[in-house]
Design a protein around this motif. Structure first.
Motif, mmCIF file in Angstrom:
data_model
loop_
_atom_site.group_PDB
_atom_site.id
_atom_site.type_symbol
_atom_site.label_atom_id
_atom_site.label_comp_id
_atom_site.label_asym_id
_atom_site.label_seq_id
_atom_site.Cartn_x
_atom_site.Cartn_y
_atom_site.Cartn_z
ATOM 1 N N SER A 134 0.838 -1.190 0.000
ATOM 2 C CA SER A 134 0.000 0.000 0.000
ATOM 3 C C SER A 134 0.878 1.247 0.000
ATOM 4 O O SER A 134 1.918 1.280 0.641
ATOM 5 N N SER A 135 0.417 2.265 -0.722
ATOM 6 C CA SER A 135 1.182 3.511 -0.793
ATOM 7 C C SER A 135 0.758 4.512 0.279
ATOM 8 O O SER A 135 1.328 5.593 0.367
ATOM 9 N N GLU A 136 -0.261 4.180 1.103
ATOM 10 C CA GLU A 136 -0.750 5.107 2.120
ATOM 11 C C GLU A 136 0.185 5.104 3.325
ATOM 12 O O GLU A 136 0.422 4.057 3.928
ATOM 13 N N PRO A 137 0.754 6.267 3.706
ATOM 14 C CA PRO A 137 1.695 6.295 4.816
ATOM 15 C C PRO A 137 0.974 6.141 6.154
ATOM 16 O O PRO A 137 -0.206 6.487 6.277
ATOM 17 N N PRO A 138 1.634 5.621 7.170
ATOM 18 C CA PRO A 138 1.018 5.487 8.497
ATOM 19 C C PRO A 138 0.803 6.868 9.124
ATOM 20 O O PRO A 138 1.665 7.728 9.049
ATOM 21 N N GLN A 139 -0.358 7.064 9.723
ATOM 22 C CA GLN A 139 -0.679 8.318 10.412
ATOM 23 C C GLN A 139 -0.396 8.131 11.899
ATOM 24 O O GLN A 139 -1.252 7.664 12.654
ATOM 25 N N LYS A 140 0.796 8.525 12.332
ATOM 26 C CA LYS A 140 1.220 8.252 13.705
ATOM 27 C C LYS A 140 0.649 9.243 14.712
ATOM 28 O O LYS A 140 0.715 9.010 15.906
ATOM 29 N N TRP A 141 0.103 10.358 14.241
ATOM 30 C CA TRP A 141 -0.363 11.392 15.157
ATOM 31 C C TRP A 141 -1.879 11.430 15.308
ATOM 32 O O TRP A 141 -2.427 12.264 16.029
ATOM 33 N N VAL A 142 -2.584 10.518 14.644
ATOM 34 C CA VAL A 142 -4.040 10.581 14.603
ATOM 35 C C VAL A 142 -4.663 10.382 15.984
ATOM 36 O O VAL A 142 -5.580 11.108 16.381
ATOM 37 N N GLU A 143 -4.190 9.409 16.752
ATOM 38 C CA GLU A 143 -4.809 9.096 18.039
ATOM 39 C C GLU A 143 -4.732 10.287 18.996
ATOM 40 O O GLU A 143 -5.732 10.673 19.625
ATOM 41 N N GLY A 144 -3.532 10.869 19.111
ATOM 42 C CA GLY A 144 -3.374 12.010 20.012
ATOM 43 C C GLY A 144 -4.198 13.204 19.565
ATOM 44 O O GLY A 144 -4.818 13.896 20.389
ATOM 45 N N THR A 145 -4.237 13.439 18.250
ATOM 46 C CA THR A 145 -5.022 14.561 17.738
ATOM 47 C C THR A 145 -6.509 14.353 17.990
ATOM 48 O O THR A 145 -7.243 15.298 18.314
ATOM 49 N N ALA A 146 -6.973 13.117 17.861
ATOM 50 C CA ALA A 146 -8.388 12.814 18.118
ATOM 51 C C ALA A 146 -8.747 13.092 19.575
ATOM 52 O O ALA A 146 -9.837 13.609 19.867
ATOM 53 N N ILE A 147 -7.844 12.765 20.485
ATOM 54 C CA ILE A 147 -8.095 13.042 21.910
ATOM 55 C C ILE A 147 -8.186 14.546 22.152
ATOM 56 O O ILE A 147 -9.073 15.023 22.856
ATOM 57 N N LEU A 148 -7.264 15.312 21.557
ATOM 58 C CA LEU A 148 -7.298 16.771 21.727
ATOM 59 C C LEU A 148 -8.582 17.372 21.162
ATOM 60 O O LEU A 148 -9.167 18.288 21.742
ATOM 61 N N CYS A 149 -9.033 16.855 20.010
ATOM 62 C CA CYS A 149 -10.284 17.351 19.410
ATOM 63 C C CYS A 149 -11.474 17.049 20.316
ATOM 64 O O CYS A 149 -12.372 17.887 20.478
ATOM 65 N N ALA A 150 -11.466 15.863 20.939
ATOM 66 C CA ALA A 150 -12.555 15.498 21.847
ATOM 67 C C ALA A 150 -12.568 16.410 23.068
ATOM 68 O O ALA A 150 -13.630 16.855 23.519
ATOM 69 N N VAL A 151 -11.378 16.701 23.609
ATOM 70 C CA VAL A 151 -11.285 17.599 24.763
ATOM 71 C C VAL A 151 -11.778 18.995 24.395
ATOM 72 O O VAL A 151 -12.531 19.629 25.145
ATOM 73 N N ALA A 152 -11.350 19.494 23.226
ATOM 74 C CA ALA A 152 -11.781 20.823 22.784
ATOM 75 C C ALA A 152 -13.299 20.879 22.619
ATOM 76 O O ALA A 152 -13.943 21.869 22.989
ATOM 77 N N LEU A 153 -13.891 19.796 22.092
ATOM 78 C CA LEU A 153 -15.343 19.755 21.916
ATOM 79 C C LEU A 153 -16.065 19.791 23.259
ATOM 80 O O LEU A 153 -17.053 20.530 23.430
ATOM 81 N N VAL A 154 -15.566 19.027 24.225
ATOM 82 C CA VAL A 154 -16.177 19.006 25.560
ATOM 83 C C VAL A 154 -16.102 20.395 26.210
ATOM 84 O O VAL A 154 -17.078 20.884 26.795
ATOM 85 N N VAL A 155 -14.938 21.035 26.098
ATOM 86 C CA VAL A 155 -14.754 22.357 26.703
ATOM 87 C C VAL A 155 -15.689 23.383 26.057
ATOM 88 O O VAL A 155 -16.328 24.185 26.752
ATOM 89 N N LEU A 156 -15.779 23.358 24.730
ATOM 90 C CA LEU A 156 -16.630 24.326 24.026
ATOM 91 C C LEU A 156 -18.103 24.135 24.366
ATOM 92 O O LEU A 156 -18.833 25.108 24.606
ATOM 93 N N VAL A 157 -18.556 22.882 24.400
ATOM 94 C CA VAL A 157 -19.974 22.619 24.691
ATOM 95 C C VAL A 157 -20.304 23.031 26.126
ATOM 96 O O VAL A 157 -21.313 23.704 26.382
ATOM 97 N N THR A 158 -19.450 22.644 27.078
ATOM 98 C CA THR A 158 -19.691 22.994 28.481
ATOM 99 C C THR A 158 -19.680 24.495 28.693
ATOM 100 O O THR A 158 -20.563 25.055 29.355
ATOM 101 N N SER A 159 -18.692 25.179 28.129
ATOM 102 C CA SER A 159 -18.573 26.629 28.303
ATOM 103 C C SER A 159 -19.742 27.358 27.648
ATOM 104 O O SER A 159 -20.280 28.309 28.226
ATOM 105 N N THR A 160 -20.135 26.920 26.456
ATOM 106 C CA THR A 160 -21.252 27.571 25.765
ATOM 107 C C THR A 160 -22.548 27.425 26.553
ATOM 108 O O THR A 160 -23.309 28.392 26.708
ATOM 109 N N ASN A 161 -22.805 26.231 27.083
ATOM 110 C CA ASN A 161 -24.032 26.011 27.858
ATOM 111 C C ASN A 161 -24.048 26.882 29.117
ATOM 112 O O ASN A 161 -25.066 27.515 29.428
ATOM 113 N N ASN A 162 -22.940 26.931 29.838
ATOM 114 C CA ASN A 162 -22.886 27.734 31.064
ATOM 115 C C ASN A 162 -23.025 29.222 30.765
ATOM 116 O O ASN A 162 -23.712 29.952 31.494
ATOM 117 N N TYR A 163 -22.386 29.667 29.702
ATOM 118 C CA TYR A 163 -22.455 31.089 29.337
ATOM 119 C C TYR A 163 -23.880 31.477 28.942
ATOM 120 O O TYR A 163 -24.399 32.521 29.367
#
Length: 300
Positions: A114-143
């Motif tokens: 296969s010519s598709e390179p391994p994505q070594k940073w995907v897991e960590g980036t997915a965790i950061l995106c999930a954290v950012a989503l939780v923070v934005l939703v919580t902050s928006t609701n409280n505000y």
């Protein structure tokens, strides 16, 4: 204005009426002295010309309280990010991204063609995106909840009252925020007293002042007991009162301003935060154990 007794130059002299009572009332010259100092006719009310209303607002203040300090959206985001579990997830994500980029890993795609390179940073980036989503939703609701609460509270307090002013032959209805010292305010049974004042005349008027003085009995109002306290309500009868204290210079306004302190966590919130922190620490300890044990086996 100068008269027999103390001169009324501002809200300070009138503010002494309520902690000191009859003694301060006598020093100011009684009802006649207070009315003269406020430039008000006790039968018809103040002149209420544009210049007169401007003088009253500048001298005795507005019947509004300064808005309470509000938290910005970024403050809510900061509060959400202070959660121990989210901090652990952010640290784990950063470690995952760094290790995925820095540590070489066998490229299985090369052996499979296969010519598709391994994505070594995907897991960590997915965790950061999930954290950012939780923070934005919580902050928006409280505000949004805080903004809605403020709007509802302002709408509840924006009532109308009936006053007598000399520039009108009939009593007129104005916003409670437009009341000024010297107005003659007309109140009926069930009405909340929005400002401090002095009883002028009425029929069997009695007020409930339990919230202000702690006195559970109804307080009868007459020329011998003239003090009308802001925040109390008319329990019986009706009356006309001379407005003496508005906004931050009223008894209720002073109490509200004194109670404006930074929000503190309740005991239940403290216990829940402590429980969440202990759960996070337990999870961190388990993760470290799972990391250390394979490393020991690898090196041994």
């Amino acid at each position: 204005a100068e008269y027999m007794g103390k001169a009324i130059t501002g809200p300070q002299e009138l503010g002494e009426l309520f902690p000191r009572g009859i003694a301060a009332y006598a020093e100011l010259g009684g009802l006649a002295g207070v009315a003269r100092g406020l430039r008000t006719d006790v039968e018809r009310g103040p002149p209420a010309t544009e210049a007169d209303l401007k003088w009253r607002r500048e001298t005795f203040g507005l019947n509004v309280l300064p808005p309470a300090p509000t938290k910005s959206f970024l403050s809510y985001c900061k509060d959400a990010l202070s959660d121990f579990t989210l901090i652990l997830l952010i640290c784990a994500a950063i470690v995952s991204i760094v290790l995925g980029i820095a540590v070489p890993k066998e490229d299985k795609n090369a052996t499979s063609g296969s010519s598709e390179p391994p994505q070594k940073w995907v897991e960590g980036t997915a965790i950061l995106c999930a954290v950012a989503l939780v923070v934005l939703v919580t902050s928006t609701n409280n505000y949004k909840k805080e903004q809605q609460f403020r709007r509802l509270n302002a709408r509840k307090e924006a009532t109308s009252v009936t006053v007598k002013r000399a520039n009108s032959n009939e009593p007129r209805v104005v916003s409670v925020y437009d009341l000024v010292a010297g107005d003659i305010l007309m109140l009926r049974t069930g009405a909340v007293v929005p400002v401090d004042g002095l009883f002028l005349r009425g029929n069997g008027c009695g007020t409930d002042e339990s919230g202000q003085t702690g006195e559970p009995d109804m307080m009868r109002k007459d020329p011998r007991h003239p003090f009308m306290l802001s925040g109390s309500f008319i329990k019986a009868g009706d009356c006309e009162m001379l407005v003496t204290g508005v906004g931050v210079h009223s008894l209720q306004g002073k109490a509200v301003m004194a109670l404006r302190v930074a929000d503190e966590e309740t005991p239940l919130q403290k216990q829940l935060d402590g429980l969440a922190q202990r759960i996070g620490q337990l999870g961190f300890a388990a993760a470290m154990l799972l990391l250390v044990v394979p490393m020991i086996r690898f090196f041994i």
